[in-house]
Design a protein around this motif. Structure first.
Motif, PDB file in Angstrom:
ATOM      1  N   UNK A  89     -14.990  40.092 -24.099  1.00 52.27           N
ATOM      2  CA  UNK A  89     -14.659  39.430 -22.844  1.00 52.27           C
ATOM      3  C   UNK A  89     -13.523  38.445 -23.101  1.00 52.27           C
ATOM      4  N   UNK A  90     -12.312  38.953 -23.258  1.00 53.67           N
ATOM      5  CA  UNK A  90     -11.145  38.111 -23.498  1.00 53.67           C
ATOM      6  C   UNK A  90     -10.514  37.777 -22.150  1.00 53.67           C
ATOM      7  N   UNK A  91     -10.534  36.519 -21.784  1.00 54.15           N
ATOM      8  CA  UNK A  91     -10.058  36.100 -20.467  1.00 54.15           C
ATOM      9  C   UNK A  91      -8.575  35.747 -20.527  1.00 54.15           C
ATOM     10  N   UNK A  92      -7.798  36.362 -19.633  1.00 54.74           N
ATOM     11  CA  UNK A  92      -6.383  36.025 -19.472  1.00 54.74           C
ATOM     12  C   UNK A  92      -6.252  34.908 -18.441  1.00 54.74           C
ATOM     13  N   UNK A  93      -6.879  35.103 -17.295  1.00 54.29           N
ATOM     14  CA  UNK A  93      -6.946  34.068 -16.253  1.00 54.29           C
ATOM     15  C   UNK A  93      -8.166  34.345 -15.379  1.00 54.29           C
ATOM     16  N   UNK A  94      -8.305  33.650 -14.265  1.00 59.96           N
ATOM     17  CA  UNK A  94      -9.515  33.791 -13.446  1.00 59.96           C
ATOM     18  C   UNK A  94      -9.658  35.172 -12.816  1.00 59.96           C
ATOM     19  N   UNK A  95      -8.606  35.974 -12.826  1.00 65.06           N
ATOM     20  CA  UNK A  95      -8.651  37.301 -12.207  1.00 65.06           C
ATOM     21  C   UNK A  95      -8.563  38.451 -13.207  1.00 65.06           C
ATOM     22  N   UNK A  96      -8.139  38.170 -14.417  1.00 66.06           N
ATOM     23  CA  UNK A  96      -7.871  39.227 -15.393  1.00 66.06           C
ATOM     24  C   UNK A  96      -8.629  38.956 -16.686  1.00 66.06           C
ATOM     25  N   UNK A  97      -9.375  39.969 -17.122  1.00 66.37           N
ATOM     26  CA  UNK A  97     -10.024  39.868 -18.433  1.00 66.37           C
ATOM     27  C   UNK A  97      -9.968  41.220 -19.123  1.00 66.37           C
ATOM     28  N   UNK A  98     -10.143  41.200 -20.429  1.00 67.30           N
ATOM     29  CA  UNK A  98     -10.085  42.399 -21.253  1.00 67.30           C
ATOM     30  C   UNK A  98     -11.460  42.650 -21.846  1.00 67.30           C
ATOM     31  N   UNK A  99     -11.844  43.925 -21.869  1.00 65.75           N
ATOM     32  CA  UNK A  99     -13.088  44.309 -22.540  1.00 65.75           C
ATOM     33  C   UNK A  99     -12.795  45.474 -23.476  1.00 65.75           C
ATOM     34  N   UNK A 100     -13.614  45.630 -24.489  1.00 70.93           N
ATOM     35  CA  UNK A 100     -13.455  46.749 -25.408  1.00 70.93           C
ATOM     36  C   UNK A 100     -14.071  47.998 -24.779  1.00 70.93           C
ATOM     37  N   UNK A 101     -13.362  49.106 -24.906  1.00 67.74           N
ATOM     38  CA  UNK A 101     -13.844  50.405 -24.417  1.00 67.74           C
ATOM     39  C   UNK A 101     -13.427  51.496 -25.408  1.00 67.74           C
ATOM     40  N   UNK A 102     -14.007  51.484 -26.597  1.00 71.81           N
ATOM     41  CA  UNK A 102     -13.612  52.448 -27.622  1.00 71.81           C
ATOM     42  C   UNK A 102     -14.003  53.878 -27.256  1.00 71.81           C
ATOM     43  N   UNK A 103     -13.377  54.797 -27.954  1.00 71.05           N
ATOM     44  CA  UNK A 103     -13.673  56.211 -27.779  1.00 71.05           C
ATOM     45  C   UNK A 103     -12.427  57.040 -27.974  1.00 71.05           C
ATOM     46  N   UNK A 104     -11.464  56.888 -27.072  1.00 71.88           N
ATOM     47  CA  UNK A 104     -10.200  57.612 -27.254  1.00 71.88           C
ATOM     48  C   UNK A 104      -9.643  57.236 -28.634  1.00 71.88           C
ATOM     49  N   UNK A 105      -9.637  55.936 -28.943  1.00 71.61           N
ATOM     50  CA  UNK A 105      -9.417  55.412 -30.294  1.00 71.61           C
ATOM     51  C   UNK A 105     -10.452  54.310 -30.498  1.00 71.61           C
ATOM     52  N   UNK A 106     -10.578  53.842 -31.709  1.00 69.26           N
ATOM     53  CA  UNK A 106     -11.544  52.766 -31.983  1.00 69.26           C
ATOM     54  C   UNK A 106     -11.086  51.423 -31.442  1.00 69.26           C
ATOM     55  N   UNK A 107      -9.791  51.287 -31.147  1.00 68.81           N
ATOM     56  CA  UNK A 107      -9.228  49.998 -30.745  1.00 68.81           C
ATOM     57  C   UNK A 107      -9.097  49.811 -29.237  1.00 68.81           C
ATOM     58  N   UNK A 108      -9.443  50.815 -28.438  1.00 68.32           N
ATOM     59  CA  UNK A 108      -9.143  50.809 -26.999  1.00 68.32           C
ATOM     60  C   UNK A 108      -9.754  49.624 -26.252  1.00 68.32           C
ATOM     61  N   UNK A 109      -8.966  49.122 -25.305  1.00 69.30           N
ATOM     62  CA  UNK A 109      -9.425  48.072 -24.409  1.00 69.30           C
ATOM     63  C   UNK A 109      -9.141  48.479 -22.966  1.00 69.30           C
ATOM     64  N   UNK A 114      -9.833  41.449 -10.926  1.00 65.77           N
ATOM     65  CA  UNK A 114     -10.599  41.172  -9.711  1.00 65.77           C
ATOM     66  C   UNK A 114      -9.633  40.959  -8.552  1.00 65.77           C
ATOM     67  N   UNK A 115      -9.781  41.761  -7.502  1.00 62.05           N
ATOM     68  CA  UNK A 115      -8.929  41.654  -6.319  1.00 62.05           C
ATOM     69  C   UNK A 115      -9.814  41.496  -5.087  1.00 62.05           C
ATOM     70  N   UNK A 116      -9.213  41.245  -3.960  1.00 56.90           N
ATOM     71  CA  UNK A 116      -9.971  41.153  -2.712  1.00 56.90           C
ATOM     72  C   UNK A 116     -10.590  42.499  -2.349  1.00 56.90           C
TER      73      UNK A 116
END
Length: 177
Positions: A89-109, A114-116
């Motif tokens: 859960x790497x937060x960029x700002x109040x609307x944008x965050x990054x999560x890990x989603x491996x599979x295609x490669x081990x490093x995928x994010x 969040x939008x209206x």
């Protein structure tokens, strides 16, 4: 095989973020697309690449002022690389965050925005395109870890209202109708 990725621009008052910068041969077309939005490469704060395949990182060089996040393993600015323990859960700002989603490669994010209208997941090659919802061979053929990727796909389908796949237009999550 021909490949080129989806490239996404996020604009807010605080940040200008580009996600997956296409191939190294797309520099001129990417600059033109940014100019149509009244943005210059030096205006970009963050370059986020869902993973390090060349069709997703090719034009990173254009964004000299940005913090570069490439998958979960590489964060840098210019020649300074950060030793960073990427959590889910790497937060960029109040609307944008990054999560890990491996599979295609081990490093995928995945980039969650969040939008209206709802939660948009910019997933790179976790979903190649909308059609791979019906034909799993479209994504399994290119997966380093298909079982893990299937788990990451389920994770996104549980939370996202819209999905921006790695190689096609955004689509509405069919599980969220």
């Amino acid at each position: 095989m021909k490949a080129n990725c989806t490239c996404t621009l996020l604009k807010s008052e605080k940040n200008k973020i580009i996600i997956d910068t296409r191939t190294p041969w797309d520099g001129d077309s990417l600059i033109t697309a940014l100019q149509q939005q009244n943005i210059k490469p030096e205006d970009i704060n963050y370059v986020i690449c869902t993973h390090s395949h060349s069709d997703h990182i090719g034009c990173n060089y254009l964004f000299q002022n940005a913090l570069h996040i490439v998958g979960k393993t590489c964060i840098s600015r210019n020649d300074l690389y950060y030793d960073y323990d990427f959590k889910d859960n790497h937060v960029i700002d109040e609307y944008v965050k990054l999560i890990t989603t491996p599979g295609h490669t081990s490093e995928c994010i995945t980039v969650l925005v969040q939008t209206q209208e709802g939660l948009i997941a910019i997933v790179g090659d976790l979903f190649e395109k909308k059609q791979d919802m019906d034909d799993e061979e479209l994504w399994k053929c290119c997966s380093d870890f298909p079982e893990i990727q299937e788990e990451s796909r389920r994770k996104i389908l549980e939370i996202a209202d819209f999905i921006v796949p790695g190689h096609g237009p955004m689509f509405k999550n069919p599980n969220k109708t």
